[in-house]
Design a protein around this motif. Sequence first.
Motif, PDB file in Angstrom:
ATOM      1  N   PRO A  33       0.749  -0.981  -0.250  1.00  0.00           N
ATOM      2  CA  PRO A  33      -0.093  -0.021   0.112  1.00  0.00           C
ATOM      3  C   PRO A  33       0.875   1.224  -0.165  1.00  0.00           C
ATOM      4  N   GLN A  34       1.952   1.231   0.808  1.00  0.00           N
ATOM      5  CA  GLN A  34       2.801   2.369   0.754  1.00  0.00           C
ATOM      6  C   GLN A  34       3.476   2.732  -0.315  1.00  0.00           C
ATOM      7  N   MET A  35       3.840   1.353  -1.134  1.00  0.00           N
ATOM      8  CA  MET A  35       4.364   1.578  -2.354  1.00  0.00           C
ATOM      9  C   MET A  35       3.655   2.100  -3.552  1.00  0.00           C
ATOM     10  N   TRP A  36       2.244   1.476  -3.566  1.00  0.00           N
ATOM     11  CA  TRP A  36       1.395   2.315  -4.416  1.00  0.00           C
ATOM     12  C   TRP A  36       1.176   3.739  -4.172  1.00  0.00           C
ATOM     13  N   SER A  37       1.096   4.001  -2.835  1.00  0.00           N
ATOM     14  CA  SER A  37       0.721   5.513  -2.530  1.00  0.00           C
ATOM     15  C   SER A  37       1.812   6.414  -3.169  1.00  0.00           C
ATOM     16  N   TRP A  38       3.041   5.927  -3.015  1.00  0.00           N
ATOM     17  CA  TRP A  38       4.174   6.618  -3.467  1.00  0.00           C
ATOM     18  C   TRP A  38       3.992   6.774  -4.910  1.00  0.00           C
ATOM     19  N   VAL A  39       3.768   5.362  -5.812  1.00  0.00           N
ATOM     20  CA  VAL A  39       3.689   5.625  -7.112  1.00  0.00           C
ATOM     21  C   VAL A  39       2.563   6.471  -7.620  1.00  0.00           C
ATOM     22  N   ASN A  40       1.746   6.417  -7.112  1.00  0.00           N
ATOM     23  CA  ASN A  40       0.327   7.287  -7.389  1.00  0.00           C
ATOM     24  C   ASN A  40       0.302   8.629  -6.928  1.00  0.00           C
ATOM     25  N   THR A  41       1.489   9.260  -6.234  1.00  0.00           N
ATOM     26  CA  THR A  41       1.390  10.410  -5.719  1.00  0.00           C
ATOM     27  C   THR A  41       1.519  11.513  -6.795  1.00  0.00           C
ATOM     28  N   SER A  42       0.532  12.434  -7.081  1.00  0.00           N
ATOM     29  CA  SER A  42       0.422  13.465  -8.311  1.00  0.00           C
ATOM     30  C   SER A  42       0.709  14.798  -7.440  1.00  0.00           C
ATOM     31  N   GLY A  43       1.327  15.410  -8.489  1.00  0.00           N
ATOM     32  CA  GLY A  43       1.607  17.095  -8.029  1.00  0.00           C
ATOM     33  C   GLY A  43       0.159  17.886  -8.193  1.00  0.00           C
ATOM     34  N   PRO A  44       0.031  19.018  -7.926  1.00  0.00           N
ATOM     35  CA  PRO A  44      -1.172  19.769  -7.886  1.00  0.00           C
ATOM     36  C   PRO A  44      -1.505  20.049  -9.292  1.00  0.00           C
ATOM     37  N   VAL A  45      -2.902  19.715  -9.706  1.00  0.00           N
ATOM     38  CA  VAL A  45      -3.308  19.792 -11.039  1.00  0.00           C
ATOM     39  C   VAL A  45      -3.237  21.331 -11.608  1.00  0.00           C
ATOM     40  N   ALA A  46      -3.346  22.340 -10.658  1.00  0.00           N
ATOM     41  CA  ALA A  46      -3.195  23.847 -11.010  1.00  0.00           C
ATOM     42  C   ALA A  46      -3.048  24.488  -9.658  1.00  0.00           C
ATOM     43  N   PRO A  47      -2.323  25.568  -9.435  1.00  0.00           N
ATOM     44  CA  PRO A  47      -2.384  26.350  -8.409  1.00  0.00           C
ATOM     45  C   PRO A  47      -3.784  27.017  -8.054  1.00  0.00           C
ATOM     46  N   GLY A  48      -3.902  27.176  -6.729  1.00  0.00           N
ATOM     47  CA  GLY A  48      -5.246  27.854  -6.343  1.00  0.00           C
ATOM     48  C   GLY A  48      -6.431  27.158  -6.257  1.00  0.00           C
ATOM     49  N   THR A  49      -6.202  25.650  -6.370  1.00  0.00           N
ATOM     50  CA  THR A  49      -7.367  24.803  -6.351  1.00  0.00           C
ATOM     51  C   THR A  49      -7.935  24.733  -5.195  1.00  0.00           C
ATOM     52  N   ARG A  50      -9.267  24.684  -4.785  1.00  0.00           N
ATOM     53  CA  ARG A  50      -9.702  24.112  -3.522  1.00  0.00           C
ATOM     54  C   ARG A  50      -9.616  22.748  -2.942  1.00  0.00           C
ATOM     55  N   TRP A  51      -9.736  22.052  -3.839  1.00  0.00           N
ATOM     56  CA  TRP A  51      -9.596  20.477  -3.763  1.00  0.00           C
ATOM     57  C   TRP A  51      -9.036  19.836  -4.969  1.00  0.00           C
ATOM     58  N   GLN A  52      -8.484  18.769  -4.685  1.00  0.00           N
ATOM     59  CA  GLN A  52      -7.951  17.880  -5.683  1.00  0.00           C
ATOM     60  C   GLN A  52      -8.364  16.510  -5.318  1.00  0.00           C
ATOM     61  N   GLN A  53      -8.813  15.620  -6.231  1.00  0.00           N
ATOM     62  CA  GLN A  53      -9.422  14.340  -5.959  1.00  0.00           C
ATOM     63  C   GLN A  53      -8.879  13.418  -7.006  1.00  0.00           C
ATOM     64  N   THR A  54      -8.177  12.188  -6.461  1.00  0.00           N
ATOM     65  CA  THR A  54      -7.829  11.171  -7.650  1.00  0.00           C
ATOM     66  C   THR A  54      -9.066  10.173  -7.742  1.00  0.00           C
ATOM     67  N   LEU A  55      -9.580  10.217  -9.255  1.00  0.00           N
ATOM     68  CA  LEU A  55     -10.558   9.304  -9.357  1.00  0.00           C
ATOM     69  C   LEU A  55      -9.943   7.899  -9.886  1.00  0.00           C
ATOM     70  N   GLY A  56     -11.065   6.970  -9.857  1.00  0.00           N
ATOM     71  CA  GLY A  56     -11.043   5.438 -10.183  1.00  0.00           C
ATOM     72  C   GLY A  56     -10.593   5.067 -11.456  1.00  0.00           C
ATOM     73  N   GLY A  57     -10.819   6.270 -12.482  1.00  0.00           N
ATOM     74  CA  GLY A  57     -10.403   5.785 -13.824  1.00  0.00           C
ATOM     75  C   GLY A  57     -10.239   7.130 -14.700  1.00  0.00           C
ATOM     76  N   THR A  58     -10.246   6.902 -15.891  1.00  0.00           N
ATOM     77  CA  THR A  58     -10.052   7.921 -16.637  1.00  0.00           C
ATOM     78  C   THR A  58     -11.807   8.649 -17.079  1.00  0.00           C
ATOM     79  N   PRO A  59     -12.156   9.939 -16.768  1.00  0.00           N
ATOM     80  CA  PRO A  59     -13.254  10.149 -17.003  1.00  0.00           C
ATOM     81  C   PRO A  59     -13.829  10.603 -18.354  1.00  0.00           C
ATOM     82  N   GLN A  60     -14.990  10.086 -18.700  1.00  0.00           N
ATOM     83  CA  GLN A  60     -15.633  10.429 -20.085  1.00  0.00           C
ATOM     84  C   GLN A  60     -16.081  12.026 -20.185  1.00  0.00           C
TER      85      GLN A  60
END
Length: 430
Positions: A33-60
């Motif tokens: 779990p720690q390994m996958w957490s490290w692999v999936n860690t992403s940087g900010p999508v953009a500065p100034g966002t209120r929140w950021q959420q990792t989705l379970g798949g690619t959105p349509q």
Amino acid sequence: MASGGGSWKGYTVLTTAVVVTVLATTGVWNPFPQMWSWVNTSGPVAPGTRWQQTLGGTPQSVAIVGDAVVVEYRTSVEAYGLTAAVPLWKSDADWASIAGKGDDAVVVTGRLLTKGYQVLDPRTGAVRRSDAEAGAVWTYQDAIVDLSCSAGNDCRLTAWDPKAGSQLWSVDTGGIGFVLDAANPDLPDTRRLVSDDVDDDVAGPPALPGLLGLPHDGQIRVIDTANGKLVQTLRAARDQKVVVVGGRVLTVNGTPADGTCYYEVVATDPPGNAVVWRRDGLNLRTADNGSACEQEKDPAGGYNVVLGVDPYGREVLINGNDGRNLWYGDKDSDVVAVNDTYAVIRKDDTLRGYSFSKGKTVWTQTGRNKAGAALTPYAAIVVSKNRVTALAPASGVIRADVRTDAKVFAVGPEGLIAVSGRDMAYLPFS
């Protein structure tokens, strides 16, 4: 010596791998779990966002619906709270679309190759209304329109109030067959002009047009949506393209001659064939370049506005209802986005927001070479390399301006949703 050293190192790596695997499988220590957490860690999508959420798949698709964010995947749909991205609900579905407007909006979902659909509450996912017969559904700000066919020659088009679920009208369309299915199948109208860096559905559902054209086997059945009546059935000739725009039927005639194609556009008012306006030499770009005049594409434009090119290569925006010029450009200007109220026009490295009601430019963005754009009810979106700008459409007041490579999926009254990979973020307007 070198060979022996290499063998020892390989043995050590193998032993370490075995030990880690044994510890993990016995439950003593699980590093994965720690390994996958490290692999999936992403940087900010953009500065100034209120929140950021990792989705379970690619959105349509992604839509802001009141205080909920609805995300459509290939086989499911789910919703998050707009304030803090708290998960609200999830449902199995092959497609999802939004109908209604503001707090009265709903989520319409269904399965591919399966009749019927459901109308869901965007906040709770509760089923407000269900249908078991419709094969195709179109979603608008003020209506849900579905097509049900009990047999190939027995079809009905029905309009429903999105929030109340009451029937507005229903009309027998005759044989349509099964060529139209799922959500918002293509109709003979106009194509939206949207940048590749912005989702096609960023503007949300349109208002229900005064006329709808249903295509079938070379014919188009024209429906008056004010009272739900079939007002005309017509068939385009081989050298014609027929679209329904601005409450008119536009027939584009293409005549091949002299190694090129000569065009004429005629607008008529159903149920008769009385000509409302006509333009000679107007190219609506319904055919690819060449002299064959094979018109296979719908013209670009808004819902009541059509984009054309005159014989001198100058773009023109025309009111589809009465044929008036709304804007007439020069050879170096290109329309990159348009709706029924505004257009975004590019010339060199400058973008201009043009108001049809005022007949003039209302904002300007310079230094945006090769920039694209999209128009929504709440903001004009300008996108160039690693930069997204949201402007008030009427004034050009900047509501957001950030460095990001994310794609803009949805725009609401107070902010926008951007997605990079599987990371979704909400950027509030300032």
